[in-house]
Design a protein around this motif. Structure first.
Motif, mmCIF file in Angstrom:
data_model
loop_
_atom_site.group_PDB
_atom_site.id
_atom_site.type_symbol
_atom_site.label_atom_id
_atom_site.label_comp_id
_atom_site.label_asym_id
_atom_site.label_seq_id
_atom_site.Cartn_x
_atom_site.Cartn_y
_atom_site.Cartn_z
ATOM 1 N N LEU A 1 0.875 -1.186 -0.069
ATOM 2 C CA LEU A 1 0.088 -0.078 -0.244
ATOM 3 C C LEU A 1 0.755 1.010 0.098
ATOM 4 O O LEU A 1 2.055 1.342 0.920
ATOM 5 C CB LEU A 1 -1.154 -0.113 1.186
ATOM 6 N N TYR A 2 0.330 2.228 -1.013
ATOM 7 C CA TYR A 2 1.232 3.634 -0.875
ATOM 8 C C TYR A 2 0.393 4.772 -0.228
ATOM 9 O O TYR A 2 -0.940 4.647 -0.723
ATOM 10 C CB TYR A 2 1.460 3.954 -2.348
ATOM 11 N N SER A 3 0.570 5.652 0.494
ATOM 12 C CA SER A 3 0.134 6.829 0.821
ATOM 13 C C SER A 3 0.789 7.932 0.112
ATOM 14 O O SER A 3 1.742 7.989 0.306
ATOM 15 C CB SER A 3 -0.102 6.933 2.194
ATOM 16 N N LYS A 4 -0.034 8.681 -0.610
ATOM 17 C CA LYS A 4 0.615 9.768 -1.458
ATOM 18 C C LYS A 4 0.019 11.084 -0.896
ATOM 19 O O LYS A 4 -1.320 11.479 -0.394
ATOM 20 C CB LYS A 4 0.289 9.653 -2.767
ATOM 21 N N PHE A 5 0.937 12.207 -1.072
ATOM 22 C CA PHE A 5 0.478 13.619 -1.100
ATOM 23 C C PHE A 5 1.012 14.418 -2.302
ATOM 24 O O PHE A 5 2.202 14.356 -2.555
ATOM 25 C CB PHE A 5 1.318 14.199 0.206
ATOM 26 N N GLY A 6 -0.118 14.671 -3.029
ATOM 27 C CA GLY A 6 0.259 14.961 -4.342
ATOM 28 C C GLY A 6 1.182 13.849 -5.177
ATOM 29 O O GLY A 6 0.887 12.778 -5.157
ATOM 30 N N TRP B 1 4.044 12.870 -4.448
ATOM 31 C CA TRP B 1 4.895 12.206 -3.659
ATOM 32 C C TRP B 1 4.251 11.016 -2.908
ATOM 33 O O TRP B 1 3.091 11.169 -2.085
ATOM 34 C CB TRP B 1 5.531 13.133 -2.531
ATOM 35 N N ILE B 2 5.072 9.924 -2.571
ATOM 36 C CA ILE B 2 4.924 8.684 -1.687
ATOM 37 C C ILE B 2 5.398 9.219 -0.133
ATOM 38 O O ILE B 2 6.493 9.167 -0.338
ATOM 39 C CB ILE B 2 5.203 7.475 -2.152
ATOM 40 N N ILE B 3 4.274 9.217 0.516
ATOM 41 C CA ILE B 3 4.773 9.589 1.891
ATOM 42 C C ILE B 3 4.847 8.515 2.779
ATOM 43 O O ILE B 3 5.412 8.505 3.994
ATOM 44 C CB ILE B 3 3.883 10.602 2.492
ATOM 45 N N SER B 4 4.266 7.304 2.461
ATOM 46 C CA SER B 4 4.526 6.087 3.514
ATOM 47 C C SER B 4 4.199 4.962 2.546
ATOM 48 O O SER B 4 3.350 5.036 1.540
ATOM 49 C CB SER B 4 3.396 6.161 4.564
#
Length: 146
Positions: free
Chosen positions: A79-84, A86-89
């Protein structure tokens, strides 16, 4: 404190406790080091197959597209968490029971991660698998998820 302030404080501390108490983490730099030649034979064969059959060529550039997780006797998702953009986690989720492990430290995790039951093998470096096969000196980090 009035009644609503007390309720708010209880809810806030409860939410913080749930977030920190239920978080499972993986430090992918820690664990038992396993050389490629010591991996189970089926894992060696699969990594070699993926290296030979997932080549993408654009002009003079050749790259290998591997899945993030290769599963044996297990069912995991990356799983990826993105902000814009960018992958943030990055997290690893066991689909059978919904448990999620967050990777601690650097969020750029070398892939593919190989899972066999509750045991995971994380490459110790990037690009261990390429179009010529697998680096025979490759080292994977073995961890057992609970």
């Amino acid at each position: 404190m009035n009644k609503w302030q007390k309720i708010t404080v209880v809810i806030a501390f409860g939410a913080i406790g749930i977030c920190f108490g239920c978080t499972r983490s993986i430090d992918y730099t820690e664990g038992e080091k396993v050389e490629y030649s010591d991996l189970p034979k089926e894992v060696q064969d699969t990594l070699t197959w993926w290296g030979e059959h997932t080549i993408i060529s654009v002009g003079d550039t050749v790259s290998v597209e591997l899945p993030d997780v290769i599963c044996y006797e297990s069912d995991y998702s990356f799983l990826y968490s993105k902000f814009g953009p960018w992958i943030i986690s990055r997290k690893l989720k066991r689909n059978t029971d919904g448990k999620v492990w967050k990777f601690s430290g650097n969020i750029n995790i070398p892939t593919p991660i190989v899972t066999i039951g509750d045991t995971i093998y994380i490459p110790s470096e990037y690009n261990l698998v390429d179009c010529t096969g697998v680096d025979s000196n490759a080292v994977f980090i073995r961890q057992i998820l609970r």
